[in-house]
Design an enzyme around this catalytic site. Structure first.
Site, short mmCIF file in Angstrom:
data_model
loop_
_atom_site.label_atom_id
_atom_site.label_comp_id
_atom_site.label_asym_id
_atom_site.label_seq_id
_atom_site.Cartn_x
_atom_site.Cartn_y
_atom_site.Cartn_z
CB SER A 249 44.30 43.35 51.82
OG SER A 249 44.58 42.91 50.51
CE LYS A 250 52.38 40.30 54.41
NZ LYS A 250 53.45 40.94 55.13
NE ARG A 251 42.99 37.86 49.49
CZ ARG A 251 42.15 37.01 50.05
NH1 ARG A 251 42.46 35.76 50.14
NH2 ARG A 251 41.00 37.43 50.53
N GLY A 253 49.73 42.44 48.65
CA GLY A 253 51.11 42.83 48.78
C GLY A 253 51.28 44.21 49.37
#
Length: 478
Positions: A249-251, A253
RNA sequence: GGCUCUAUCGUAUAGUGGUUAGUACGUUGGCCUCUCACGCCGAUAACAGGGGUUCGAAUCCCCUUAGAGUCACCA
């Protein structure tokens, strides 16, 4: 059988992550394989999470990767609008129909009351408190303008079963289902509600999405049933993980599509790789063009278990795509990375030829070419090559001779340089590898370089080549 | 924690009752070679554990274990 219609319904929250892209890809591939339609719908019912420009990223990424939608906000279609916030009025109408039929009800409960509900195993379940309000009281409070939400009235007994194409039959006790909110107090529908209404109104008969919806699907089915609508075919997909316990996930990184592009991966390689994450073709194919993917894709090949994103394998696939690029395309694509190398007047064509077969991602270019602009101390030990019988002493001996030979060389190109150096090795009665090895080390000061001595000398040019040899000789004599 | 789902080499996967458990990436040995890379040839390594069912189980059932998802006026 009516035409298959499937859809991709992302929220504009800022980026298109790899999992979302794969969902879009599979939906598209399946729709195309079935000669159906693939639709894009933007789910922006959460005003709080809306991110400017996010919608454009979605459009751009899908276009760039070839995942073309037949209908969508920016291409139109017969079932528009394709942005949920523009359909706001529809939802309340359908929610009220549900209230009339008893499948939903108004709820005026305050946040405080909700928060005071008993916490059972870490979750607070709504207690159907407002289900028992009298018609009069509801009318009165509505007239008074009290804040309200509309909740779905779930059955208390029995269970619900549905069939998922990849996971099989899924059965859940109805008592597990909460009276979820359909219309929020701001008048907007929740995702759960808008999703069902839109899918039906847009004629979506096949829903492909992440496995996170597997256990809430019975709630959607109850909605379809309440309206007397036909349920769609469900195809849930396993998640893409960063490692065994963390989702990609982008969260965290982790790389999004755009990040991967910036890291020097080709879009074809990215698409090819993610297609293989959670799906495999009947044969053993791995490298597949978009067209081949379209031909070979089949939902029966979708896997049930989570798959871990492997950058190494992506890099390998990427190198395959890089190698097959025509030289001109490679040079064009490599341009931005080449610019960071300060290559001055070196022949870019030759430089590209040198690196095209030696990189897996474009980001490696800078490191690989550093030696072209940086040249300094040479470790004597580098001249040692047992197999070629080369060492610093030999280097000291033959480097001046190499210099003399090259000094008078007329046609400064790879072939001539190579022939000349080989010729010298014959004259000196030593292995050609020894001469070439020593020349390469003298020119680069490196144990490992892309390309051999003659190729590098060709790029360096006569002047710089001779300068570097002088330098090397001086260092050996120091 | 309740509910749902999942479980083959390190990773991605093939396999749907009888296979020497196949392939690819990775790792590694070698060949080729002006180093590297490419290419080619080889090696490495897996059915989570335990019970059943069956003549026979990676394949079917149960339990255990491990992991994931979900339980919002987020999507």
């Amino acid at each position: 059988m009516s035409e298959l219609r499937t859809r991709f319904a992302p929220s504009p929250t800022g980026y298109l992550h790899i999992g979302g892209l794969r969902t879009a890809l599979y939906s598209y591939l399946y729709a195309k394989k079935m000669n159906g339609k693939f639709i894009l719908r933007i789910e922006d019912t959460d005003q709080g999470r809306y991110v400017d420009g996010a919608v454009e990223i979605i459009y751009r990424t899908l276009r760039e990767t070839g995942i073309m939608y037949d209908e969508g906000p920016d291409v139109g279609g017969d079932y528009g609008p394709y942005i949920q916030s523009e359909r706001k009025n529809e939802y309340l109408f359908y929610a009220e129909k549900l209230v009339e039929s008893g499948h939903a009800y108004y709820c005026f409960c305050s946040e405080e009351r909700l928060a005071s509900l008993p916490d059972i195993n870490g979750a607070r379940r709504y207690d159907k408190h407002c289900l028992n309000l009298s018609k009069e009281e509801i009318a009165e409070r509505l007239a008074r303008g009290d804040k309200y939400v509309i909740r779905q009235n779930m059955p208390v007994t029995g269970n619900s079963t549905y069939h998922d194409v990849v996971y099989g039959d899924i059965t859940i006790e109805n008592s597990e289902l909460e009276d979820q909110i359909l219309i929020k107090s701001d008048g907007m529908p929740t995702y759960n509600f808008a999703n069902v209404i839109d899918d039906h109104l847009m004629g979506i008969n096949c829903v492909m999405r992440g496995i996170e919806y597997l256990s809430s699907t019975p709630k959607y089915n109850l909605l379809y049933d309440a309206f007397g609508w036909e349920r769609p075919v469900y195809i849930h997909m396993p998640p893409i993980m960063k490692d065994a316990q963390h989702k990609l996930s982008k969260r965290n990184g982790d790389a999004s599509y755009e990040d991967l592009i910036k890291k020097g991966f080709l879009k074809d390689a990215i698409i090819n790789y993610i297609a293989l994450l959670g799906w495999s073709p009947k044969d053993d194919s791995e490298k597949m063009s978009f067209a081949e993917l379209q031909r070979k894709f089949d939902v029966s090949g979708i896997n049930k278990s989570p798959s871990i994103f492997d950058p190494m394998k992506l890099a390998w696939l990427n190198s395959l795509y890089i190698k097959e690029m025509p030289p001109e395309s490679f040079a064009e694509y490599a341009k931005p990375w080449l610019e960071t190398c300060y290559l001055k007047d070196f022949d870019k064509r030759l430089v590209c030829k040198l690196i095209q077969s030696r990189i897996e991602t474009f980001a490696e270019i800078e490191d690989k070419l550093r030696f072209l602009v940086e040249f300094g101390d040479i470790d004597d030990g580098l001249y040692v090559n047992q197999k070629q019988k080369a060492d610093a002493a030999l280097a000291k001996n033959i480097l001046p001779k190499i210099k003399d030979k090259l000094y008078v060389l007329k046609n400064w190109d790879n072939q001539n340089l190579f022939d000349t150096l080989v010729e010298l090795s014959a004259e000196l009665d030593c292995k050609k590898g020894a001469v070439l090895w020593i020349a390469r080390v003298a020119l680069t000061g490196l144990a490992v370089t892309p390309g051999g001595a003659s190729e590098i000398a060709e790029i360096l040019g006569k002047e710089e080549t001779l300068r570097r040899i002088d330098c090397a000789i001086m260092q050996l004599n120091a």
